[in-house]
Design an enzyme around this catalytic site. Structure first.
Site, PDB file in Angstrom:
ATOM      1  N   HIS A   1       0.799 -11.689   1.727  1.00 53.62           N
ATOM      2  CA  HIS A   1      -0.346 -10.978   1.132  1.00 53.62           C
ATOM      3  C   HIS A   1      -1.167 -11.877   0.203  1.00 53.62           C
ATOM      4  CE1 HIS A   1      -1.583  -6.554   0.307  1.00 53.62           C
ATOM      5  NE2 HIS A   1      -2.617  -7.335   0.149  1.00 53.62           N
TER       6      HIS A   1
ATOM      7  N   TYR B   1       0.832  -1.216   0.000  1.00 54.46           N
ATOM      8  CA  TYR B   1       0.000   0.000   0.000  1.00 54.46           C
ATOM      9  C   TYR B   1       0.870   1.272   0.000  1.00 54.46           C
ATOM     10  CZ  TYR B   1      -3.651  -3.272   1.687  1.00 54.46           C
ATOM     11  OH  TYR B   1      -4.513  -4.335   1.850  1.00 54.46           O
TER      12      TYR B   1
HETATM   13  N1  LIG Z   1      -5.460  -8.808   1.872  1.00 58.68           N
HETATM   14  C1  LIG Z   1      -5.894  -8.317   0.736  1.00 58.68           C
HETATM   15  O1  LIG Z   1      -5.584  -8.834  -0.351  1.00 58.68           O
HETATM   16  C2  LIG Z   1      -6.798  -7.141   0.747  1.00 58.68           C
HETATM   17  C3  LIG Z   1      -7.473  -6.757  -0.410  1.00 58.68           C
HETATM   18  C4  LIG Z   1      -8.359  -5.679  -0.342  1.00 58.68           C
HETATM   19  C5  LIG Z   1      -8.527  -5.010   0.859  1.00 58.68           C
HETATM   20  N2  LIG Z   1      -7.829  -5.370   1.978  1.00 58.68           N
HETATM   21  C6  LIG Z   1      -7.984  -4.649   3.265  1.00 58.68           C
HETATM   22  O2  LIG Z   1      -9.370  -4.477   3.543  1.00 58.68           O
HETATM   23  C7  LIG Z   1      -9.650  -3.081   3.628  1.00 58.68           C
HETATM   24  C8  LIG Z   1     -11.071  -2.756   3.182  1.00 58.68           C
HETATM   25  O3  LIG Z   1     -11.322  -3.156   1.881  1.00 58.68           O
HETATM   26  P1  LIG Z   1     -11.528  -2.109   0.686  1.00 58.68           P
HETATM   27  O4  LIG Z   1     -10.509  -1.055   0.790  1.00 58.68           O
HETATM   28  O5  LIG Z   1     -11.627  -2.933  -0.547  1.00 58.68           O
HETATM   29  O6  LIG Z   1     -12.908  -1.406   0.901  1.00 58.68           O
HETATM   30  P2  LIG Z   1     -14.254  -1.497   1.760  1.00 58.68           P
HETATM   31  O7  LIG Z   1     -13.970  -1.279   3.187  1.00 58.68           O
HETATM   32  O8  LIG Z   1     -15.036  -2.674   1.341  1.00 58.68           O
HETATM   33  O9  LIG Z   1     -14.986  -0.200   1.144  1.00 58.68           O
HETATM   34  C9  LIG Z   1     -14.333   1.046   1.086  1.00 58.68           C
HETATM   35  C10 LIG Z   1     -15.205   2.025   0.328  1.00 58.68           C
HETATM   36  O10 LIG Z   1     -16.412   2.268   1.039  1.00 58.68           O
HETATM   37  C11 LIG Z   1     -16.525   3.648   1.346  1.00 58.68           C
HETATM   38  N3  LIG Z   1     -17.084   3.740   2.698  1.00 58.68           N
HETATM   39  C12 LIG Z   1     -16.598   3.187   3.835  1.00 58.68           C
HETATM   40  N4  LIG Z   1     -17.402   3.447   4.877  1.00 58.68           N
HETATM   41  C13 LIG Z   1     -18.433   4.178   4.395  1.00 58.68           C
HETATM   42  C14 LIG Z   1     -19.595   4.744   4.996  1.00 58.68           C
HETATM   43  N5  LIG Z   1     -19.863   4.592   6.300  1.00 58.68           N
HETATM   44  N6  LIG Z   1     -20.462   5.424   4.194  1.00 58.68           N
HETATM   45  C15 LIG Z   1     -20.213   5.562   2.883  1.00 58.68           C
HETATM   46  N7  LIG Z   1     -19.134   5.057   2.249  1.00 58.68           N
HETATM   47  C16 LIG Z   1     -18.251   4.369   3.013  1.00 58.68           C
HETATM   48  C17 LIG Z   1     -15.124   4.210   1.247  1.00 58.68           C
HETATM   49  O11 LIG Z   1     -15.167   5.563   0.900  1.00 58.68           O
HETATM   50  P3  LIG Z   1     -14.191   6.710   1.453  1.00 58.68           P
HETATM   51  O12 LIG Z   1     -12.845   6.122   1.745  1.00 58.68           O
HETATM   52  O13 LIG Z   1     -14.182   7.708   0.345  1.00 58.68           O
HETATM   53  O14 LIG Z   1     -14.859   7.228   2.683  1.00 58.68           O
HETATM   54  C18 LIG Z   1     -14.532   3.359   0.134  1.00 58.68           C
HETATM   55  O15 LIG Z   1     -14.937   3.858  -1.125  1.00 58.68           O
HETATM   56  C19 LIG Z   1      -8.552  -2.452   2.765  1.00 58.68           C
HETATM   57  O16 LIG Z   1      -8.441  -1.062   2.979  1.00 58.68           O
HETATM   58  C20 LIG Z   1      -7.364  -3.265   3.202  1.00 58.68           C
HETATM   59  O17 LIG Z   1      -6.894  -2.834   4.461  1.00 58.68           O
HETATM   60  C21 LIG Z   1      -6.992  -6.441   1.929  1.00 58.68           C
END
Ligand SMILES: NC(=O)c1ccc[n+]([C@@H]2O[C@H](COP(=O)([O-])OP(=O)(O)OC[C@H]3O[C@@H](n4cnc5c(N)ncnc54)[C@H](OP(=O)(O)O)[C@@H]3O)[C@@H](O)[C@H]2O)c1
Length: 268
Positions: free
Chosen positions: A108, A51
């Site tokens: 990862h 990241y």
């Molecule tokens: N291990 C892996 O391979 C892997 C892969 C993907 C993700 N991850 C981890 O999991 C985390 C979460 O997954 P993700 O980043 O895919 O996304 P997510 O948490 O599923 O969704 C994030 C999105 O939702 C929006 N959001 C969040 N809370 C909200 C709310 N209360 N109201 C309205 N919109 C909201 C955010 O907008 P804003 O930010 O604009 O507020 C962003 O666009 C990652 O950040 C990472 O740490 C790990």
């Protein structure tokens, strides 16, 4: 309240039940969002070498005023790193950027990203090399727990049948409409905690009409429903947001989805 609740890993370490995700945040955004989350009461931040924001998370941990021992930080060795030597370098860098100790480091992905759904090579030997590097750093006291991410049951079996220190976490993609039951069950049987990444389907969950209607029924936003759903499956959700108000809302999940509605959401 969820912010005060923990799971216990197989080695006895407690891990806060919800974490702030930081994928697609710049270093500066990760610093500001981590500070906002910690102010709100979060004690768990999820980052990764890939990241490119570990330094921001590290600065927040130092500046937040909460003793480091009360915070939990997870990082990851990039999916493309598949040798002992490179894994050691990656861990050293993460330790430099985040601080002298990291609570949890994951591999990862079992394969480089461009091969995740690809040619069938699961990099078994190479993942064991990376695991050896993780075990050494664990023994040296630099990492408190080890885990994997995006691993299927065979990938985990490979580690379990050769390791000296067991993986305690598998971080996988789980949201309403995407629940990989087989790997979740396998991990539960092996006492491996499953973390749910993308609990809001990276922002796409709101596009599903049944999900939106169910959220409305409970008087909550779609992200809050998605986070609560993961918690009721016994998983650890990692919602990502850069907005302080959403950070706060996402931790306000002390409501109960009925068994009937859980079944409905599981059927999607
Ligand atoms: N291990 C892996 O391979 C892997 C892969 C993907 C993700 N991850 C981890 O999991 C985390 C979460 O997954 P993700 O980043 O895919 O996304 P997510 O948490 O599923 O969704 C994030 C999105 O939702 C929006 N959001 C969040 N809370 C909200 C709310 N209360 N109201 C309205 N919109 C909201 C955010 O907008 P804003 O930010 O604009 O507020 C962003 O666009 C990652 O950040 C990472 O740490 C790990």
């Amino acid at each position: 309240m969820i912010l005060n609740e923990n799971y216990t890993l197989g080695n006895g370490l407690t891990i806060p039940k919800i974490a702030l995700g930081t994928w697609q945040m710049s270093e500066e955004q990760a610093e500001q969002a981590s500070l906002a989350a910690i102010r709100t009461g979060y004690r768990h931040i999820d980052t990764a070498a890939a990241y490119c924001n570990e330094k921001g998370v590290g600065r927040a941990l130092k500046a937040c005023g909460i003793p480091r021992g009360e915070l939990f930080v997870t990082s990851k060795i990039p999916a493309e790193i598949k040798s002992y030597k490179q894994a050691k370098e990656s861990i050293r860098n993460s330790l430099d950027y985040i601080g002298s100790e990291i609570d949890l480091i994951l591999i990862h992905s079992p394969t480089p990203w461009d091969e995740l759904w690809g040619n069938g090579n699961r990099y078994y030997e190479e993942n064991l090399e990376v695991w050896k590097a993780l075990e050494e750093e664990h023994r040296a006291g630099n990492i408190r727990a080890l885990g994997v991410s995006n691993f299927n049951a065979d990938d985990i079996r490979n580690i379990l049948s050769h390791c000296e220190i067991k993986p305690l976490v598998n971080q996988i993609c789980v949201y309403i409409g995407n629940v990989p039951k087989g790997v979740i069950e396998y991990c539960k049987d092996e006492n491996i905690l499953v973390e749910a990444y993308s609990p809001n389907a990276t922002g796409r969950l709101k596009n599903n009409a049944t999900v939106a209607e169910t959220a409305k029924k409970y008087g909550v936003s779609v992200p809050r429903l998605g986070i609560r759903f993961c918690l009721q499956l016994g998983l650890l959700p990692l919602p990502k947001t850069v907005h302080e108000e959403y950070i706060r809302q996402n931790a306000d999940v002390d409501f109960n989805i009925s068994d009937g509605d859980m079944q409905l959401l599981l059927s999607l």
